[in-house]
Design a protein around this motif. Structure first.
Motif, PDB file in Angstrom:
ATOM      1  N   TYR A 156       0.648  -5.035  -6.991  1.00  0.00           N
ATOM      2  CA  TYR A 156       0.992  -6.386  -6.509  1.00  0.00           C
ATOM      3  C   TYR A 156       1.431  -7.297  -7.629  1.00  0.00           C
ATOM      4  O   TYR A 156       2.338  -8.114  -7.474  1.00  0.00           O
ATOM      5  CB  TYR A 156      -0.197  -7.006  -5.755  1.00  0.00           C
ATOM      6  N   ASN A 160       0.819  -1.208   0.000  1.00  0.00           N
ATOM      7  CA  ASN A 160       0.000   0.000   0.000  1.00  0.00           C
ATOM      8  C   ASN A 160       0.853   1.258   0.000  1.00  0.00           C
ATOM      9  O   ASN A 160       0.542   2.257  -0.667  1.00  0.00           O
ATOM     10  CB  ASN A 160      -0.916  -0.022   1.225  1.00  0.00           C
ATOM     11  N   GLU A 171       1.398   7.135  -6.420  1.00  0.00           N
ATOM     12  CA  GLU A 171       0.264   8.039  -6.630  1.00  0.00           C
ATOM     13  C   GLU A 171       0.652   9.472  -6.315  1.00  0.00           C
ATOM     14  O   GLU A 171       0.335  10.411  -7.053  1.00  0.00           O
ATOM     15  CB  GLU A 171      -0.918   7.616  -5.741  1.00  0.00           C
ATOM     16  N   ARG A 224       2.163   1.941  -3.361  1.00  0.00           N
ATOM     17  CA  ARG A 224       1.125   2.510  -4.224  1.00  0.00           C
ATOM     18  C   ARG A 224       0.944   3.981  -3.932  1.00  0.00           C
ATOM     19  O   ARG A 224       0.876   4.827  -4.840  1.00  0.00           O
ATOM     20  CB  ARG A 224      -0.179   1.737  -4.043  1.00  0.00           C
ATOM     21  N   ARG A 225       0.847   4.322  -2.671  1.00  0.00           N
ATOM     22  CA  ARG A 225       0.610   5.723  -2.299  1.00  0.00           C
ATOM     23  C   ARG A 225       1.764   6.605  -2.773  1.00  0.00           C
ATOM     24  O   ARG A 225       1.576   7.727  -3.223  1.00  0.00           O
ATOM     25  CB  ARG A 225       0.468   5.855  -0.783  1.00  0.00           C
ATOM     26  N   GLU A 259      -4.081   7.948 -10.141  1.00  0.00           N
ATOM     27  CA  GLU A 259      -4.597   6.860  -9.307  1.00  0.00           C
ATOM     28  C   GLU A 259      -3.969   5.559  -9.780  1.00  0.00           C
ATOM     29  O   GLU A 259      -4.012   5.246 -10.968  1.00  0.00           O
ATOM     30  CB  GLU A 259      -6.115   6.784  -9.436  1.00  0.00           C
ATOM     31  N   ILE A 260      -3.409   4.847  -8.874  1.00  0.00           N
ATOM     32  CA  ILE A 260      -2.743   3.597  -9.223  1.00  0.00           C
ATOM     33  C   ILE A 260      -3.533   2.415  -8.638  1.00  0.00           C
ATOM     34  O   ILE A 260      -3.960   2.479  -7.485  1.00  0.00           O
ATOM     35  CB  ILE A 260      -1.305   3.562  -8.653  1.00  0.00           C
ATOM     36  N   ALA A 261      -3.754   1.393  -9.452  1.00  0.00           N
ATOM     37  CA  ALA A 261      -4.538   0.234  -8.987  1.00  0.00           C
ATOM     38  C   ALA A 261      -3.691  -0.653  -8.097  1.00  0.00           C
ATOM     39  O   ALA A 261      -2.543  -0.946  -8.413  1.00  0.00           O
ATOM     40  CB  ALA A 261      -5.044  -0.567 -10.175  1.00  0.00           C
ATOM     41  N   VAL A 262      -4.257  -1.040  -7.000  1.00  0.00           N
ATOM     42  CA  VAL A 262      -3.552  -1.924  -6.064  1.00  0.00           C
ATOM     43  C   VAL A 262      -3.105  -3.199  -6.756  1.00  0.00           C
ATOM     44  O   VAL A 262      -1.989  -3.689  -6.565  1.00  0.00           O
ATOM     45  CB  VAL A 262      -4.483  -2.270  -4.872  1.00  0.00           C
ATOM     46  N   GLY A 263      -4.010  -3.720  -7.549  1.00  0.00           N
ATOM     47  CA  GLY A 263      -3.702  -4.986  -8.216  1.00  0.00           C
ATOM     48  C   GLY A 263      -2.491  -4.875  -9.105  1.00  0.00           C
ATOM     49  O   GLY A 263      -1.643  -5.800  -9.155  1.00  0.00           O
ATOM     50  N   ALA A 264      -2.391  -3.746  -9.821  1.00  0.00           N
ATOM     51  CA  ALA A 264      -1.242  -3.575 -10.700  1.00  0.00           C
ATOM     52  C   ALA A 264       0.045  -3.586  -9.886  1.00  0.00           C
ATOM     53  O   ALA A 264       1.052  -4.172 -10.292  1.00  0.00           O
ATOM     54  CB  ALA A 264      -1.380  -2.269 -11.467  1.00  0.00           C
TER      55      ALA A 264
END
Lengths: 109, 886
Positions: A48, A28, A35, A31-32, A41-46
């Motif tokens: 991981y 996380n 971002e 990601r932040r 906005e970045i997808a969490v799935g991407a």
């Protein structure tokens, strides 16, 4: 990483984010960080998925932190840059700089 | 910024989106992804409210699905497949180790299942060979069996020879053949012992209809049927292999065949072994002299088969034959009135009689298999609960429920794979035993073996048993009270669902066993009733045998009678023989003469003549058999050919023909003569123990001479010894005479009950087995229940219940279950009774005489089985029971 294999754009972002976060972070946080810096906005799935690929290539590894002290708390993955990962990152950014003609051979960090 | 409200705290992320992401994510990352998303969701709820948060969540989900899914699919997995296989291997090894720890139980379970699967497979392969395999003749569905339907006598599977020739004219038929199957003694020249064999005497039509081909030598040729032709024999292939060791040199060898000689000219292909049922050892042309009774329209003695012409069907054949029969009835009213042809597909006719019995056997075996499975199921169920702690531990270490289920499945499959393999190995032997023991001959269309269909059936049976037995415990895994299990260990209270499953299994076992036992009881009762029927004969002291007169004796009737009397005198002169007599037929041996007669002075006319069984006997017959004369006199030597025609009748005849009157002195017309009744004898059974005695008429042999000859000897000596002596003396009389089919009368009577005995024995054994299994099941369940209820029992006793009270309580519990199961079983029997009684006429399944003993037996067995554990329950130590920790 063998010469001739290139890192993807997002893979470089993830590695860069990791390196900015003192070399270790939860998914996380990575990601932040991306971002915040890119403003998108970045997808969490991407994130991981990329981390998974990087782990396959041996550029990151993760440890399981102790579970949160709440009922049903799970251990979470904490990612860090490996030595190979650091080298790959430096290599890629160096190549980038050269391609852009900014031939300042100053290494990142 | 909105203040987080009470609702926001409880807000959850959109379920669908969460589910979607969860499915797409690789399992390792799933938790992290969902957690991160939840974190982000909560943040945004706090910042901008629920709606914004949900929108963000959904966006994240949508854009994460593809990367996650492709990661999941594309990542170089340490291949799953080997993991599953390694898992399976480990599970099976583990199962084996566990099984080895309780060798007795494992062995018992494995054996029980193996026998169950083996028996089921065996009966399946037999049934496949009988019902599902076509006869190995070209176009077997176009083969027909013909018979005769007579108005007064009902249907017979035989035909009249002349009628059959007329029927063969029908356009729907493409060939018709007649045959008779007879026991015959055969001796190879140079061999010392004659071989008793079965001969198929057939017209050329039979080999044409069946399209038989020889594999060696030749089949029948038209010249073989000419008068005076040298006898020829074609061997059946099985007989050729068994008796002659498949020696091709038998062709051309000469043998003594019955009372004549014949030459072996060929060997049939193995198709010939399938008709008649069981296969004949050798085939020979069927011919008969002009004056034979076969040439009279009145005799119905030969079997007949035919083939449908291409394009014709059974309906058209039936219609044509009916027309022909009607024409014959007009032309020959004395014999053919009311007579018509019956037409049935050949295989159906052969298979029909055995269907009920085979079905009953199959159902019984399956019932026992299910009971055995239920036992194993209960056992495994109990074990699973014991292993609660093991499962709890594994779950806490990360095993998913799926993993545990897979382990249990692997264990079940391992056990039943072993059972299946063993069962399949054992099945052929069981099938052979069943065929050998079966009373009569099974019409097998092919050798019984394990072909694809049967193997599939075997595997299905194995799988089914695995599911039935292993199923219940998988549901027991459903309860996630695993933390409790960890703490409590094995002492906890039984789950109600599991208790119910256990009881249900037990009730099913009891119900099935009760059904089986009721059936067995009924069959046993039938058999005992038949065995107890008084035959009116002194069967233990009578030996009967068949004599084939030599050709010289058959030249004239006088010579025949002379020979018969001489043979009788030789027999009577043997040491140890009190009396001897000769007759055309003897009781409980094949053959008989059923005919109509006219009472002089009454209005008896065809076609409604009163019927009786006529016995052509020598004067000493009744006294040899031990039949007493009630009124008047017995036949005597003075009733010879020239003397007045007299008869002795039995009581049933007298009562029916002359009710209320004295039969002595009454006259009848039969065989174109008028006979006077001079004596009334006691009733005796001549063939059937089922029905009441038939009206019998005893005719002096000298008055109606026929060449069929049987001897009856009254002696206490063993049959074989007497026969051997007689045989040698007969040879001095005329070496061409033959003596065959020697048996003591009581053995023949017992043989006539062979079918009933077999049925009673088989169902009795299976029923007893079922009872035993149910008892074992009861013991197991009660033991287990008691061990789980120890604490409860302890509490009750502490509160004042006596030890006896505990005992009764446990027993009462089991009695309730048994009562329930028995009620279901009795009800099921009641419902199925009409079907079963249709199959086996004369059977009454639900008589109080059988029901009460069976129920009593069951309760007794259940009580005994439950007594041990129940007593243990009553002896529970209070301190032990109330202890809290495991």
């Amino acid at each position: 990483m063998p010469k001739g294999d290139f890192l993807g754009e997002f893979e470089i972002y993830v590695l860069l984010a990791l390196s900015q976060l003192d070399d270790q972070a939860y998914g996380n946080a990575i990601r932040r960080e991306i971002e915040a810096r890119t403003g998108r906005e970045i997808a969490v799935g991407a994130v991981y998925a990329t981390l998974g690929r990087l782990e396959d290539k041996g550029l990151v590894r993760f440890t399981l932190s102790s579970p949160d002290p709440v009922p049903g708390g799970r251990a979470r993955k904490c990612f860090r840059l490996t030595a190979a990962g650091g080298r790959a990152l430096r290599h890629s950014t160096t190549m980038l700089v050269r391609m852009m003609g900014l031939d300042d051979a100053k290494a990142i960090r | 910024m909105r203040k987080p409200s009470a609702e926001a705290k409880k807000t959850r992320p959109p379920v669908l989106a969460a589910w979607l992401v969860g499915r797409a994510a690789p399992p390792d990352d799933r938790a992290d992804v969902l957690h991160d998303l939840a974190e982000g969701f909560d943040e945004r709820v706090a910042e901008r409210g629920v709606r914004h948060a949900c929108a963000w969540y959904r966006r994240q989900a949508l854009r994460s699905v593809v990367p996650l899914a492709s990661r999941r699919l594309l990542r170089p997995r340490p291949s799953r497949r080997p993991a599953l296989l390694a898992e399976l291997r480990a599970d099976v090894r583990y199962a084996a180790r566990r099984a080895a720890r309780t060798p007795a139980v494992s062995l018992a379970v494995g054996l029980a299942m193996a026998v169950g699967v083996g028996a089921t497979t065996a009966i399946a392969s037999v049934m496949e060979s009988v019902f599902l395999t076509a006869l190995p003749f070209p176009e077997p569905d176009r083969l027909l069996r013909l018979g005769t339907a007579m108005r007064q006598l009902g249907e017979a599977p035989e035909v009249n020879a002349l009628d059959a020739r007329d029927w063969a004219q029908a356009r729907s038929l493409d060939g018709l053949g007649q045959y008779a199957v007879q026991p015959v003694t055969v001796r190879l020249d140079g061999a010392d012992a004659p071989v008793a064999s079965t001969a198929m005497l057939a017209t050329a039509g039979v080999t044409d209809v069946l399209q038989l081909r020889p594999v060696l030598g030749r089949g029948f040729a038209p010249a073989d049927f000419d008068r005076g032709a040298v006898g020829v024999i074609v061997l059946g292939q099985r007989f050729w292999r068994e008796a002659f060791g498949a020696d091709p040199g038998v062709i051309g060898r000469s043998v003594s065949f019955g009372s004549g000689r014949a030459t072996i000219v060929g060997v049939w292909s193995d198709a010939a072994d399938r008709f008649p049922a069981g296969g004949a050892d050798l085939w020979s042309p069927l011919t008969w002299p002009d004056d034979s009774f076969l040439n009279q329209r009145g005799s119905i003695a030969l079997g007949a088969i035919a083939r449908l012409r291409a394009g014709a069907d059974i309906a058209s054949a039936r219609a044509e034959l009916t027309t022909i029969a009607r024409r014959l009835a007009t032309a020959y009213p004395e014999t053919n009135a009311g007579r018509s042809a019956t037409v049935e597909p050949l295989q159906q006719a052969m298979v029909g009689p055995v269907r009920p019995m085979l079905l009953i056997i199959a159902l019984s075996i399956v019932a026992v298999l299910v009971i055995a499975c239920a036992n194993v199921a209960n056992l495994l169920l109990a074990q699973t609960r014991e292993r609660g702690r093991e499962f709890a531990l594994r779950t806490s270490l990360g095993a998913s429920r799926g993993r545990l289920v897979r382990q249990l499945l692997a264990e079940s499959l391992a056990l039943f794979a072993v059972a299946g393999v063993l069962g399949i190995a054992v099945a052929p032997a069981l099938a052979r035993a069943l065929i050998a023991r079966y009373p009569g001959t099974l019409p097998l269309a092919a050798d019984v073996g394990l072909d694809g269909r049967v193997l599939l059936m075997a595997m299905a049976a194995t799988l089914l048993t695995a599911l039935i037995a292993g199923g219940p415990r998988l549901r027991a895994l459903n309860r996630p009270a695993l933390a409790g299990d960890l703490a409590e260990g094995a002492r906890g209270l039984i789950g109600r669902a599991q208790r119910r499953a256990s009881s249900a299994l037990l009730m099913a076992q009891v119900a099935l066993s009760v059904v089986l036992l009721l059936g067995a009881g009924a069959l046993l009762r039938t058999f005992l009733q038949l065995s107890a029927v008084t035959t009116g004969l002194d069967a233990a002291r009578v030996v009967t045998m068949r004599i084939t007169p030599p050709p010289s004796a058959l030249e004239t009737p006088e010579r025949t009678l002379q020979f018969q009397d001489a043979a009788r005198d030789l027999a009577a002169a043997l040491p140890g023989v009190e009396r001897a007599a000769h007759a055309m037929f003897v009781p409980f041996a094949p053959g008989g003469w059923h005919d109509g007669y006219e009472r002089v002075g009454a209005a008896d006319t065809r076609p409604n003549l009163p019927m009786a069984d006529f016995h052509m006997v020598s004067p000493e017959f009744l006294s040899t058999l031990g039949v007493r004369i009630r009124k008047g006199r017995d036949l005597s030597a003075s009733d010879m050919s020239g003397g007045a025609p007299v008869l002795v009748v039995n009581e049933t005849f007298a009562a029916r023909a002359f009710p209320g009157l004295d039969a002595i002195g009454k006259t009848l017309r039969w065989e174109n003569r008028t006979w006077t009744i001079v004596g009334v004898s006691a009733d005796a059974r001549h063939g059937s123990l089922w029905d009441p005695p038939d009206p019998d008429v005893y005719v002096p042999r000298a008055q109606v001479i026929r060449d069929n000859t049987w001897l009856a000897l009254r002696t206490a000596r063993p049959a074989a010894a007497v026969a051997a002596e007689l045989r040698s003396r007969l040879r001095t009389l005329d070496p061409a005479a033959a003596l065959t089919d020697v048996r003591r009368l009581d053995e023949r009577i017992a043989e006539s009950l062979a079918a009933e005995r077999f049925r009673a024995l088989l169902t009795g054994s299976l029923g007893s087995l079922a009872l035993l299994l149910a008892a074992v099941g009861i013991y197991g369940v009660v033991s287990y229940t008691v061990s789980r209820h120890t604490r409860e029992i302890g509490i009750r006793m502490a509160l004042g219940q006596s030890r006896r009270g505990v005992l009764v309580g446990v027993l009462a519990g089991i009695w309730t279950t048994v009562a329930g199961g028995a009620a279901i079983g009795a009800l099921a029997t009641r419902l199925a009774a009409p079907i079963i009684e249709a199959w086996l006429p004369g059977l009454r399944v639900l008589e109080p005489a059988t029901l009460l003993p069976v129920l009593g037996l069951f309760f007794a067995v259940a009580t005994v089985a439950a007594l041990g554990p129940a007593r243990r329950a009553s002896r529970v130590d209070l301190v032990d029971a109330l202890r809290v920790d495991a």
